[in-house]
Design an enzyme around this catalytic site. Structure first.
Site, mmCIF file in Angstrom:
data_model
loop_
_atom_site.group_PDB
_atom_site.id
_atom_site.type_symbol
_atom_site.label_atom_id
_atom_site.label_comp_id
_atom_site.label_asym_id
_atom_site.label_seq_id
_atom_site.Cartn_x
_atom_site.Cartn_y
_atom_site.Cartn_z
ATOM 1 N N GLU A 41 0.821 -1.208 0.000
ATOM 2 C CA GLU A 41 0.000 0.000 0.000
ATOM 3 C C GLU A 41 0.856 1.260 0.000
ATOM 4 O O GLU A 41 0.642 2.177 0.792
ATOM 5 C CB GLU A 41 -0.971 -0.025 1.191
ATOM 6 C CG GLU A 41 -1.893 -1.233 1.138
ATOM 7 C CD GLU A 41 -2.985 -1.254 2.203
ATOM 8 O OE1 GLU A 41 -2.763 -0.719 3.298
ATOM 9 O OE2 GLU A 41 -4.059 -1.817 1.913
ATOM 10 N N ASP B 275 -8.580 -9.140 3.671
ATOM 11 C CA ASP B 275 -8.370 -8.086 4.658
ATOM 12 C C ASP B 275 -9.459 -8.032 5.716
ATOM 13 O O ASP B 275 -10.320 -7.144 5.661
ATOM 14 C CB ASP B 275 -8.302 -6.736 3.921
ATOM 15 C CG ASP B 275 -7.685 -5.659 4.782
ATOM 16 O OD1 ASP B 275 -7.223 -5.979 5.888
ATOM 17 O OD2 ASP B 275 -7.673 -4.495 4.340
ATOM 18 N N GLU C 33 -12.631 -2.640 11.962
ATOM 19 C CA GLU C 33 -12.628 -1.868 10.718
ATOM 20 C C GLU C 33 -13.777 -2.255 9.785
ATOM 21 O O GLU C 33 -14.532 -1.394 9.333
ATOM 22 C CB GLU C 33 -11.282 -2.056 10.002
ATOM 23 C CG GLU C 33 -11.243 -1.372 8.644
ATOM 24 C CD GLU C 33 -9.888 -1.502 7.952
ATOM 25 O OE1 GLU C 33 -8.974 -2.135 8.509
ATOM 26 O OE2 GLU C 33 -9.752 -0.950 6.842
HETATM 27 O O1 GCW Z 1 -7.101 -2.975 5.635
HETATM 28 C C1 GCW Z 1 -6.091 -2.129 5.443
HETATM 29 C C2 GCW Z 1 -6.480 -0.915 6.191
HETATM 30 C C3 GCW Z 1 -5.323 0.026 6.301
HETATM 31 C C4 GCW Z 1 -4.174 -0.723 6.986
HETATM 32 C C5 GCW Z 1 -3.820 -1.934 6.144
HETATM 33 C C6 GCW Z 1 -2.730 -2.792 6.775
HETATM 34 C C7 GCW Z 1 -2.508 0.110 8.448
HETATM 35 O O2 GCW Z 1 -7.584 -0.321 5.541
HETATM 36 O O3 GCW Z 1 -5.743 1.124 7.047
HETATM 37 O O4 GCW Z 1 -3.063 0.098 7.188
HETATM 38 O O5 GCW Z 1 -4.958 -2.746 6.011
HETATM 39 O O6 GCW Z 1 -3.074 -3.788 7.389
HETATM 40 O O7 GCW Z 1 -1.573 -2.475 6.624
#
Ligand code: GCW
Length: 664
Positions: free
Chosen positions: A272, A351, A379
């Site tokens: 990311e 995720d 989340e």
């Molecule tokens: O799911 C995503 C989240 C991000 C997070 C990432 C991760 C910390 O939306 O906010 O970043 O995973 O796990 O690195």
């Protein structure tokens, strides 16, 4: 929400009925342990405060164990950090392997007293399953928390580190459930956080780590892989560049000298938008090993995350599958990682959705230390507005048979070190706390904060038992409260799943915030998270005829997932594109299942609210009000999900609801 006056959560130590327990704890003696040891000293302090608060008895320390009714013994029959509790002829013996074991034993004893359990005749042996039991905080140094739903950070504010009474309370809470490592800063290490490994923060980090050490907890930090470039080192972060390696060696010497209680580092690389070894054409193993070599002389470990995938995908491309990425990026270097590297793997391949299969990397890797990562912060599971007790989900993951060919082949076996006899293994959860007065925003979300630690320590515990403990310790020992709140918690994940994403499809959330429904929110995005619905059906074909993801599992799991007939139904849409007219085992069509579960989900929320309202006056007032208010928001959210999901699939499919309910 009060920020300066916070609750003591499950360590309230309010007056309890005695049941003869007071007699055991009146006179205590140490045998083979020294009261000078910082962890022992804090265990005794906790014992004193707890016993006095709950039973009105002052614990007197005596030097002769023969005169004591509570003997705290150092014994080598226990596994590291384990303890046992035994009552015989009026004497209670708490034996522990080491100081952490004693601390956990004391908290266990206090827990039993708080739950008003008689100690007479007790015989319990408790050895921790996971060597490493960690909370990861995604706290930023400006005080914000990535995916935080309980206020601001209590570790950071305006680029400063906070060390105060709240730090100590936090340490007590997590130690009481057996946590022995904490990462205080976000894995996305930016701006000031890169400077945590410089003298700007050493002193205060050392002070914070001392508080943690009082409770047997090691401090860990998230690291910026590109730190050499940002902190004035070499103009590269290439792990094979001798200058870069040398810079890290020097840096780690400095850091460990200044913060002796540091356990090591957590690293999110090549993920990311974060920098990593891929930038230099190097492997993940080369990146991780460089850091591992630098921390090795100080006994440090490197926890390297496997959340590496292409986040700039084209939605038109049906061949690339984000679910495959973890495995594809890490499996080739299995066995190449140093002993002090642990790969940290999210429970699912995507995720933290409400339902995902277990990541095939768990058990796919055979010669690499593995650690499971779960998300206690909600989340994608209601953001601590909606109630979602996650311990049953975690338990399912632990119990999953990876079929890796060893006798001990569950995720629980792998991460506890039973499969391969390794000790650098464990579990970590993204924490759900903030500086709200109740720590977790929704008071009921503290059941997840509590439950994760308990499950990490004892994989064998039943999520129902954990829920009951939490309710008794935090809300009340009243049988009606225990039963009703247990009902709410235990049904909450199923309810949340019903009104959100059917049969493992996931996503369909509002982009960025991830709260609330937006069926197509991610459908035409770059994130690799698609439902692929059309007028005939829905779901992603991840079989051998599709992206091939199912083939990443060992047999027989690979074949099981590969065919719609044998695929567990709750994951059907994760693995297969299925017509709306497909008959499920219930005899219902897929579309009817979607309609029904969404109506049921909302009805179940309404029922939870009725149950909660019947507890007014029986649970602490502030918790009652906070939870009641959140329920209104949950109900609103559930209705939105129901009506948007149902309308969306009605419009796509043109198929009427058999019950003729209102769909828009
Ligand atoms: O799911 C995503 C989240 C991000 C997070 C990432 C991760 C910390 O939306 O906010 O970043 O995973 O796990 O690195």
């Amino acid at each position: 929400m009060q920020k300066t006056d916070w609750t003591q959560l499950w360590l309230k130590y309010e007056k309890k009925r005695d049941f003869g327990n007071g007699a055991y704890v009146a006179k205590a003696a140490l045998k083979g342990f020294s009261a000078e040891n910082r962890v022992i000293a804090h265990a005794l302090e906790e014992l004193n405060n707890g016993i006095y608060g709950m039973l009105g008895v002052t614990v007197r320390m005596v030097s002769d164990p023969g005169e004591a009714s509570l003997v705290l013994v150092n014994s080598n029959d226990r596994k590291k950090e384990g303890f046992s509790l035994r009552e015989q002829e009026g004497v209670l013996t708490l034996s522990a392997a080491d100081e952490n074991g004693l601390l956990y034993g004391v908290f266990h004893l206090l827990r039993l007293i708080a739950m008003e359990k008689p100690l007479e005749g007790i015989r319990q042996v408790v050895d921790p399953d996971d060597p490493l039991r960690m909370y990861d905080h995604w706290d930023n140094m400006d005080g914000s928390i990535e995916r935080g739903y309980s206020g601001e950070s209590f570790f950071f504010r305006q680029d400063e580190i906070l060390v105060n009474r709240r730090t100590r309370d936090y340490a007590r809470f997590v130690a009481s459930i057996g946590i022995n490592g904490v990462v205080i800063n976000n894995v996305n290490v930016k701006q000031a956080a890169t400077w945590l490994i410089t003298e700007r923060y050493f002193k205060v980090l050392a002070a914070l780590s001392e508080i943690f050490a009082d409770y047997g907890i090691r401090l860990y930090l998230s690291l910026n892989y590109a730190a050499p470039l940002e902190l004035g080192g070499p103009d590269s972060a290439d792990p094979l560049n001798p200058e870069v390696r040398h810079w890290w060696e020097r840096k780690m010497e400095e850091v460990f000298a200044e913060i002796p209680n540091l356990g090591g580092f957590l690293v999110k690389a090549d993920s990311e938008g974060r920098p990593g070894p891929f930038t230099y054409g190097r492997t993940q193993a080369e990146g991780a090993n460089m850091l591992a070599d630098a921390v090795k002389p100080f006994g440090g470990i490197i926890i390297w995350r496997c959340f590496v995938y292409n986040c700039t995908q084209d939605w038109r491309d049906q061949k690339t599958d984000r679910a495959r990425a973890g495995y594809d990026n890490f499996i080739a270097q299995d066995g190449d990682y140093r002993d002090n590297v642990i790969l940290q793997i999210k429970n699912g391949p995507m995720d933290f959705q409400i339902r995902e299969p277990v990541s095939p990397l768990l058990g796919g890797l055979r010669r690499t230390n593995q650690m499971l990562e779960v998300q206690v912060a909600q989340e994608y599971t209601g953001q601590q507005i909606d109630i979602c007790y996650l311990i049953p989900l975690f338990k399912e993951v632990l119990d999953f048979h990876t079929c890796c060919g060893e006798v001990c082949d569950t995720v629980s076996d792998l991460i506890s070190g039973r499969t391969y006899g390794n000790t650098n293994t464990g579990i970590a959860a993204v924490c759900n706390t903030g500086d709200d007065g109740n720590w977790t925003g929704n008071d009921l979300a503290a059941a997840n904060f509590y439950g994760f630690g308990r499950l990490a320590f004892c994989h064998g515990l039943d999520p129902e038992e954990i829920a009951e403990e939490w309710i008794r310790l935090s809300l009340s020992n009243d049988a009606d409260v225990v039963e009703k709140v247990k009902g709410i918690l235990l049904g909450s994940r199923r309810t949340y799943e019903k009104y959100t994403c059917p049969l493992g499809i996931g996503w369909m959330v509002a982009p960025n915030t991830h709260y609330g429904c937006s069926v197509d929110g991610y459908e035409y995005s770059r994130w690799g998270t698609y439902h692929r619905a059309d007028h005939l059906g829905l779901g992603v074909d991840r079989s051998s005829r599709g992206t091939g993801y199912a083939q990443q599992y060992h047999e027989p799991n690979a074949s099981m997932y590969n065919e719609p007939e044998t695929c567990p139904e709750e994951l059907l849409l994760f693995f297969h594109h299925v017509p709306y007219t497909h008959r499920l085992k219930s005899g219902k069509t897929l579309i009817q299942h979607i309609y029904d579960t969404h109506f049921e989900g909302v009805a179940e929320v309404e029922e939870m609210i009725r149950v909660w309202e019947s507890l007014e006056g029986k649970v602490p007032e502030s918790a009652y009000r906070t939870v009641r208010e959140r329920f209104d928001r949950q109900l609103y959210n559930a209705r939105e999900w129901r009506d948007q999901v149902n309308s969306y699939f009605y419009r796509k499919s043109g198929i009427e609801d058999e019950q003729g309910r209102e769909i828009y």
